[in-house]
Design a protein around this motif. Structure first.
Motif, PDB file in Angstrom:
ATOM      1  N   TYR A 163      30.627  42.447  28.331  1.00  0.00           N
ATOM      2  CA  TYR A 163      30.038  41.215  28.872  1.00  0.00           C
ATOM      3  C   TYR A 163      31.084  40.304  29.529  1.00  0.00           C
ATOM      4  O   TYR A 163      30.906  39.854  30.665  1.00  0.00           O
ATOM      5  CB  TYR A 163      29.303  40.465  27.764  1.00  0.00           C
ATOM      6  CG  TYR A 163      28.148  39.590  28.234  1.00  0.00           C
ATOM      7  CD1 TYR A 163      27.997  39.235  29.582  1.00  0.00           C
ATOM      8  CD2 TYR A 163      27.208  39.116  27.339  1.00  0.00           C
ATOM      9  CE1 TYR A 163      26.933  38.453  30.004  1.00  0.00           C
ATOM     10  CE2 TYR A 163      26.134  38.321  27.754  1.00  0.00           C
ATOM     11  CZ  TYR A 163      26.010  37.990  29.077  1.00  0.00           C
ATOM     12  OH  TYR A 163      24.956  37.215  29.496  1.00  0.00           O
ATOM     13  N   HIS A 164      32.169  40.033  28.841  1.00  0.00           N
ATOM     14  CA  HIS A 164      33.177  39.114  29.374  1.00  0.00           C
ATOM     15  C   HIS A 164      33.789  39.591  30.689  1.00  0.00           C
ATOM     16  O   HIS A 164      33.773  38.852  31.683  1.00  0.00           O
ATOM     17  CB  HIS A 164      34.262  38.872  28.329  1.00  0.00           C
ATOM     18  CG  HIS A 164      34.219  37.496  27.746  1.00  0.00           C
ATOM     19  ND1 HIS A 164      35.320  36.690  27.630  1.00  0.00           N
ATOM     20  CD2 HIS A 164      33.196  36.763  27.263  1.00  0.00           C
ATOM     21  CE1 HIS A 164      34.992  35.536  27.092  1.00  0.00           C
ATOM     22  NE2 HIS A 164      33.701  35.557  26.857  1.00  0.00           N
ATOM     23  N   PRO A 165      34.378  40.787  30.737  1.00  0.00           N
ATOM     24  CA  PRO A 165      35.012  41.192  32.005  1.00  0.00           C
ATOM     25  C   PRO A 165      34.031  41.326  33.153  1.00  0.00           C
ATOM     26  O   PRO A 165      34.357  40.980  34.289  1.00  0.00           O
ATOM     27  CB  PRO A 165      35.662  42.540  31.660  1.00  0.00           C
ATOM     28  CG  PRO A 165      34.987  43.013  30.422  1.00  0.00           C
ATOM     29  CD  PRO A 165      34.598  41.788  29.671  1.00  0.00           C
ATOM     30  N   ALA A 166      32.820  41.816  32.876  1.00  0.00           N
ATOM     31  CA  ALA A 166      31.847  41.977  33.957  1.00  0.00           C
ATOM     32  C   ALA A 166      31.316  40.624  34.435  1.00  0.00           C
ATOM     33  O   ALA A 166      31.165  40.402  35.643  1.00  0.00           O
ATOM     34  CB  ALA A 166      30.701  42.875  33.502  1.00  0.00           C
ATOM     35  N   ALA A 167      31.022  39.718  33.500  1.00  0.00           N
ATOM     36  CA  ALA A 167      30.529  38.399  33.894  1.00  0.00           C
ATOM     37  C   ALA A 167      31.575  37.638  34.695  1.00  0.00           C
ATOM     38  O   ALA A 167      31.240  36.927  35.654  1.00  0.00           O
ATOM     39  CB  ALA A 167      30.127  37.603  32.657  1.00  0.00           C
ATOM     40  N   LEU A 168      32.840  37.767  34.317  1.00  0.00           N
ATOM     41  CA  LEU A 168      33.920  37.106  35.057  1.00  0.00           C
ATOM     42  C   LEU A 168      33.912  37.540  36.513  1.00  0.00           C
ATOM     43  O   LEU A 168      33.970  36.708  37.433  1.00  0.00           O
ATOM     44  CB  LEU A 168      35.267  37.428  34.408  1.00  0.00           C
ATOM     45  CG  LEU A 168      36.503  36.848  35.100  1.00  0.00           C
ATOM     46  CD1 LEU A 168      36.510  35.332  35.020  1.00  0.00           C
ATOM     47  CD2 LEU A 168      37.775  37.418  34.481  1.00  0.00           C
ATOM     48  N   ILE A 169      33.820  38.836  36.745  1.00  0.00           N
ATOM     49  CA  ILE A 169      33.811  39.352  38.115  1.00  0.00           C
ATOM     50  C   ILE A 169      32.547  38.933  38.846  1.00  0.00           C
ATOM     51  O   ILE A 169      32.580  38.536  40.025  1.00  0.00           O
ATOM     52  CB  ILE A 169      33.964  40.884  38.097  1.00  0.00           C
ATOM     53  CG1 ILE A 169      35.371  41.256  37.618  1.00  0.00           C
ATOM     54  CG2 ILE A 169      33.700  41.479  39.475  1.00  0.00           C
ATOM     55  CD1 ILE A 169      35.582  42.737  37.398  1.00  0.00           C
ATOM     56  N   ALA A 170      31.414  39.002  38.168  1.00  0.00           N
ATOM     57  CA  ALA A 170      30.140  38.636  38.799  1.00  0.00           C
ATOM     58  C   ALA A 170      30.137  37.179  39.223  1.00  0.00           C
ATOM     59  O   ALA A 170      29.715  36.841  40.339  1.00  0.00           O
ATOM     60  CB  ALA A 170      28.989  38.915  37.839  1.00  0.00           C
ATOM     61  N   PHE A 171      30.603  36.287  38.355  1.00  0.00           N
ATOM     62  CA  PHE A 171      30.629  34.860  38.695  1.00  0.00           C
ATOM     63  C   PHE A 171      31.572  34.590  39.861  1.00  0.00           C
ATOM     64  O   PHE A 171      31.268  33.792  40.751  1.00  0.00           O
ATOM     65  CB  PHE A 171      31.052  34.033  37.481  1.00  0.00           C
ATOM     66  CG  PHE A 171      30.037  34.001  36.373  1.00  0.00           C
ATOM     67  CD1 PHE A 171      28.698  34.239  36.611  1.00  0.00           C
ATOM     68  CD2 PHE A 171      30.433  33.728  35.070  1.00  0.00           C
ATOM     69  CE1 PHE A 171      27.761  34.201  35.582  1.00  0.00           C
ATOM     70  CE2 PHE A 171      29.504  33.691  34.035  1.00  0.00           C
ATOM     71  CZ  PHE A 171      28.175  33.929  34.296  1.00  0.00           C
ATOM     72  N   ARG A 172      32.712  35.254  39.859  1.00  0.00           N
ATOM     73  CA  ARG A 172      33.655  35.061  40.962  1.00  0.00           C
ATOM     74  C   ARG A 172      33.075  35.538  42.284  1.00  0.00           C
ATOM     75  O   ARG A 172      33.314  34.950  43.337  1.00  0.00           O
ATOM     76  CB  ARG A 172      34.959  35.809  40.664  1.00  0.00           C
ATOM     77  CG  ARG A 172      35.836  35.145  39.631  1.00  0.00           C
ATOM     78  CD  ARG A 172      37.093  35.955  39.378  1.00  0.00           C
ATOM     79  NE  ARG A 172      38.021  35.232  38.508  1.00  0.00           N
ATOM     80  CZ  ARG A 172      39.200  35.719  38.105  1.00  0.00           C
ATOM     81  NH1 ARG A 172      39.589  36.922  38.509  1.00  0.00           N
ATOM     82  NH2 ARG A 172      39.982  34.999  37.329  1.00  0.00           N
TER      83      ARG A 172
END
Length: 281
Positions: free
Chosen positions: A262-271
């Motif tokens: 969740y964390h690494p994917a959400a970080l990329i998605a938000f960016r």
């Protein structure tokens, strides 16, 4: 509709006295650490009270003229995903890699009921006897929650839905059934095995008849056995159909598990999907 305001707080202690040696005593004042707001919304659709946790960007109280996009998140309880996604957004907005946005976390009551649609699979029915509440949950979001948030806070018309696992499945089903609810959809390790991958087959048929969804979609898979292949099948379907107007990105995190993605994917998605405007960087 009755709305009770609660402030989500973490109390470090009610009082604290520190004694050094036998003579010196220091008094410490402890205050609540406020991380957001919590609403209790009595839902006619769901026939129950739903707790909604809201994180506001740092500048929200300072500039009363500014409105913000809203990211809606199932699994949004304080003991669920709200705190760590709010923290991820806070640091991303602070370092300039994400536009200031509001996070609305929807705390679960009966999670697997709300996040699943119907299924013809006997395995699904055995695992989740009360399955199939996604349509009612989606109606709750449309008819009750979104209007309440837009009346209560300064919001733009830009809305996103983000979810992981069964919440990721709900996100993709929402894109399929009611695409106009949100402009942006983020599904992380979605449970696309549900109903024997029926959503992937339905999606392909819909895109053949109506290829122009004009939406943003980011989805990701971990290396978790049982998740990786079904999500890649969904990506292959989109690659084959080549839907016009659907801005989609798929990423595979082979080293992550279902519990860590969740964390690494959400970080990329938000960016990617909430990148600051060029003149705001």
């Amino acid at each position: 509709m009755r709305i009770n305001h609660l402030i989500t707080t973490i109390l470090l202690a009610t009082s604290l006295t520190i004694t050094v040696g036998s003579t010196a005593t220091a008094q410490v004042t402890v205050k609540p650490l406020v991380i957001g707001e919590s609403l209790e919304l009595v839902s006619k659709t769901m026939q129950e009270t739903r707790r909604i946790n809201v994180y506001l960007p740092d500048g929200y109280r300072l500039d009363q003229s500014k409105a913000y996009p809203v990211i809606y998140m199932p699994d949004g309880g304080v003991a669920e995903d709200f705190l760590h996604i709010a923290g991820l957004m806070q640091v991303s907005m602070a370092n300039g890699t994400m536009r200031p946005s509001i996070l609305v976390g929807i705390e679960n009551t009966v999670r697997r009921r709300d996040l699943t649609g119907p299924s013809n699979s006997e395995l699904d029915k055995k695992a989740i006897p009360n399955l199939g509440g996604a349509e009612s949950y989606r109606r709750f979001l449309t008819k009750e929650l979104i209007p309440e948030i837009e009346q209560r806070y300064r919001t733009t018309q830009e809305r996103a839905l983000v979810g992981e696992s069964l919440a990721g499945l709900f996100t993709l089903e929402t894109l399929f059934h009611t695409p106009d609810m949100f402009q942006t959809y983020i599904a992380i390790d979605p449970s696309l095995w549900w109903n024997d991958e029926h959503l992937t087959a339905q999606f392909a048929k819909k895109l053949q008849a109506q290829p122009q969804l004009a939406k943003n979609l980011y989805f990701a898979s971990s290396g978790q056995r049982g998740m990786e292949s079904v999500i890649q099948n969904f990506a292959q379907m989109l690659q084959t159909q080549k839907p016009v107007g659907l801005n989609w990105t798929y990423e595979h995190f082979a080293k992550e598990t279902h519990a860590t993605i969740y964390h690494p994917a959400a970080l990329i998605a938000f960016r990617q999907l909430f990148a600051p405007e060029p003149n705001n960087k």
